[in-house]
Every structure is written in C-alpha cells, then in structure tokens.
Design a protein around this motif. Structure first.
Motif, PDB file in Angstrom:
ATOM      1  N   PHE A  81       2.821  -9.954  -3.404  1.00 54.42           N
ATOM      2  CA  PHE A  81       4.102  -9.307  -3.731  1.00 54.42           C
ATOM      3  C   PHE A  81       5.242 -10.303  -3.607  1.00 54.42           C
ATOM      4  O   PHE A  81       5.325 -11.056  -2.636  1.00 54.42           O
ATOM      5  N   ASP A  86       7.669  -5.075  -0.050  1.00 52.49           N
ATOM      6  CA  ASP A  86       6.411  -4.523  -0.558  1.00 52.49           C
ATOM      7  C   ASP A  86       5.242  -4.889   0.353  1.00 52.49           C
ATOM      8  O   ASP A  86       4.308  -4.090   0.537  1.00 52.49           O
ATOM      9  N   ASN A 269       3.691  -0.078  -8.340  1.00 49.66           N
ATOM     10  CA  ASN A 269       4.931  -0.792  -8.681  1.00 49.66           C
ATOM     11  C   ASN A 269       5.013  -1.092 -10.171  1.00 49.66           C
ATOM     12  O   ASN A 269       6.085  -0.996 -10.778  1.00 49.66           O
TER      13      ASN A 269
END
Length: 363
Positions: A81, A86, A269
């Motif tokens: 990430f 995250d 995401n």
C-alpha cells in the motif's frame, strides 16, 4: 486508519490476548498435544510449561509467534500500500480475525507456520533470497501440510518464469513424495464439503470470508496474481477439493490463506477509489457493516467465558469442550474424588492435566 488509532488499539489487543491465554482452560487440542503428540507444537508446550505456571505456560511460544505474525504482516502491508493508513487498517483487520486471536492464545501448529509464510513472502518481494531456502527447509520439517505451500511456489515459479524458485519448490515436492509426507488423503465422498465453508467463516468471520471468496475469484479472472494470491488460492482450492472426500483440519490450511487480507483490502480500495465520491457511499456502508461483524466476532471470542457462564444452555455453547472438563474437575476435587472415567479421549487428557486420572486405565 490513522496511526494514533492503531497505536491505541494495539495495547488493548495485547491485553486481550494475554487475558485469554491466562484465563482460558486447556482445550481438547492442547491436551492431546501435551500428552499424545511429538510434533513441534507439543515440544514447545513441554518447554514452556516447565518454566511458566498456569494456562499461559502452555501458550507462551504461541503468543510470541502470534505477535510476530502481526509484525511481519504489517511489514508486508507496507510494501503493498502506498498509504501507511492502509497498512494500519489491513493489520488491524488481520489482528481482529477470529482465527488469529484464537491461534495466538491457544497452542497450535498454525501460528508457528504463519510467520514463516509471511516472512518468506516479505523477503521474496524484497529480493532478499539468501534466507529463503532456510525458511523453506523449516516449513518442510515443521508442517507436513506445507506441501500446499510448495505446490503454490511451483505454480508461481512456472507462471512467472522464476527458475530458481521452480527448481527449489520441485526439489521439496520430490522430498515429500520420497518420504511419503504430506496431507493424508483418503475416504469417500461425504458431507464435509459444506462443513469447510463453516470453518472458513469461523476463521475469517462470515462476511470477511465472503469477501475473501470474492477476492480470490476476482483476481483469478482478471487481477494481478502475485505470490500471496498463489499461496492463498492454492491452499483454499486444495481444502475444498479434499473436503469432498474427507474431513480436513483447518490448521493445515489457515496459515496459507490468512495473508490474503492484504489482497482483500487492495481489491476494496481499487473498487472504491476509481469511483466518484457520490458513488462511494454504498461501498463505505458495506465496509462498515463487515467491520462491525468482524469486531463482534472478536468480542465474542474475547468474552466467551462470560457468555458461557450466563448462557441458558451451556451444552450448546461453542466453548463447552473447554469449560466442561475444567468445572467437572473442580467439582470432583471439591468432593475428594481423584479419578474419573470418560470415553472421550481428549477429555480424558484434559482431566489428566487437572490431576484426575482414569479410575480403570493405567497411564
């Protein structure tokens, strides 16, 4: 997830794990490991209970491996990430999964294998290949079900044209075949296929497992198949296929599927951030619902003793196999009775831990 929120949750999580390890009586599986097994998990139990008294003495090493898994998972998330928030969120989800909480507080081979798998993936992605053969060798000796791991490495190595990884995985697979090690395969078609979905729902929590299933399928169709996906997908597929003919043990497969939390959040995401803010509402609501169920599952495990004690029918409680021998032993000892017979072998081992021998069988 912000850093300060994660740092607030972390000590609470550590306290919860230690509380469970100290207060939860010996489980049937731990009792069998203690008295009727000679694998690495049994050896670790024997070592730790010699120096640390009480229930936590059975679990010291496994608590350590549980915390080590969280650390390796966070480092792995950092690589996957761009935003550190995250990585914190992925690690938080990983920590809360029922399988991680349970494995960290009760002796089992899965939590010994998990940090080795995570470390292997982490070092491979960093390009630090020197230590990989040693990790593979450790997995080979520690876990007979690691044949799944080497099959996944072989598939990945062939697909991505990694000759060294392909040769190493092939060598270990040949060693498994030569030594006749690995998962026992047998039986005939039975009703265990549906049971495996219930086990995975318990491992992940129901809604998280549904998203895990979706993530594996989505990446299979049109996603980027990295090493984590190959390991998780191979283990998951093997477990489904084997469950058609036999009952499987989740500790054989759990260490290889749990790392997929990284892929699940990454997939979420991708689905969320390609949409305009006004179209993200339902995705966020779904996420909050999943997180609420995950948190509820974690709280049920942490406070399972209280729920057992206030239950109107303890015989239907999922923890009855842990607490029934414990309270039975206390009751018998209070009456001055030092032996008890039961046909349940694992319960017999549990009672032996509490100092109650069989009235008929010599140990």
């Amino acid at each position: 997830m912000k850093r300060q929120h994660f740092l607030l949750a972390l000590p609470l999580y550590v306290l919860a794990v230690l509380y469970l390890a100290i207060t939860t009586p010996i489980s049937p599986h731990e009792a069998k490991l203690l008295y009727a097994s000679h694998d690495i998990a049994a050896v670790l139990i024997q070592w730790s209970r010699e120096y640390v008294p009480g229930f936590i003495g059975l679990r010291v090493f496994f608590i350590f491996f549980g915390f080590l898994s969280i650390w390796f998972f966070y480092e792995l998330s950092r690589r996957h990430f761009e935003k550190r928030e995250d990585a914190y969120l992925a690690t938080f989800i990983f920590m809360l999964m029922p399988g991680i909480i349970t494995a960290s507080t009760m002796a089992n081979i899965g939590i010994v294998v998990l940090p080795l798998v995570l470390l292997f993936v982490l070092l491979y992605e960093k390009g630090e290949m020197v230590w990989l053969p040693f990790i593979m060798l450790a997995l080979f000796f520690v876990h007979e079900a690691s044949i799944i791991f080497f099959v996944a490495l072989l598939f990945y190595g062939i697909t991505h044209k990694d000759k060294k990884l392909t040769i190493a995985a092939s060598a270990f697979l040949l060693a498994f075949i030569y030594l006749a090690k690995g998962i026992n395969i047998g039986g005939r078609p039975s009703g265990h296929f549906a049971e495996i979905f219930g086990l995975y729902a318990t491992l992940f929590s129901p809604l998280v497992f549904l998203y895990f299933f979706y993530t594996m399928y989505r990446i299979l169709l049109r996603g980027e198949r990295g090493l984590i996906w190959y390991i998780s997908f191979t283990a998951f597929t093997f477990s489904l296929v084997l469950s058609i003919r036999q009952r499987i043990y989740l500790t054989d497969f759990a260490p290889y599927v749990l790392a997929a939390v990284v892929l699940m959040l990454d997939q979420f995401n991708l689905s969320l951030r390609v949409r305009l803010p006004q179209f993200q509402k339902w995705y966020r609501r779904g996420f909050y619902i999943v997180m609420a169920f995950l948190l509820l599952s974690a709280l049920i495990i942490i406070f399972h003793k209280t729920l057992y004690l206030i239950s109107s029918d303890p015989e239907k409680h999922f923890a009855k196999r842990i607490y029934r021998p414990y309270y039975l032993a206390k009751e018998l000892k209070a009456k001055g009775i030092n032996c008890y017979d039961t046909e349940n072998v694992r319960e017999r081992y549990q009672l032996r831990y509490y100092g109650l021998r069989s009235c008929q069988i010599e140990w």
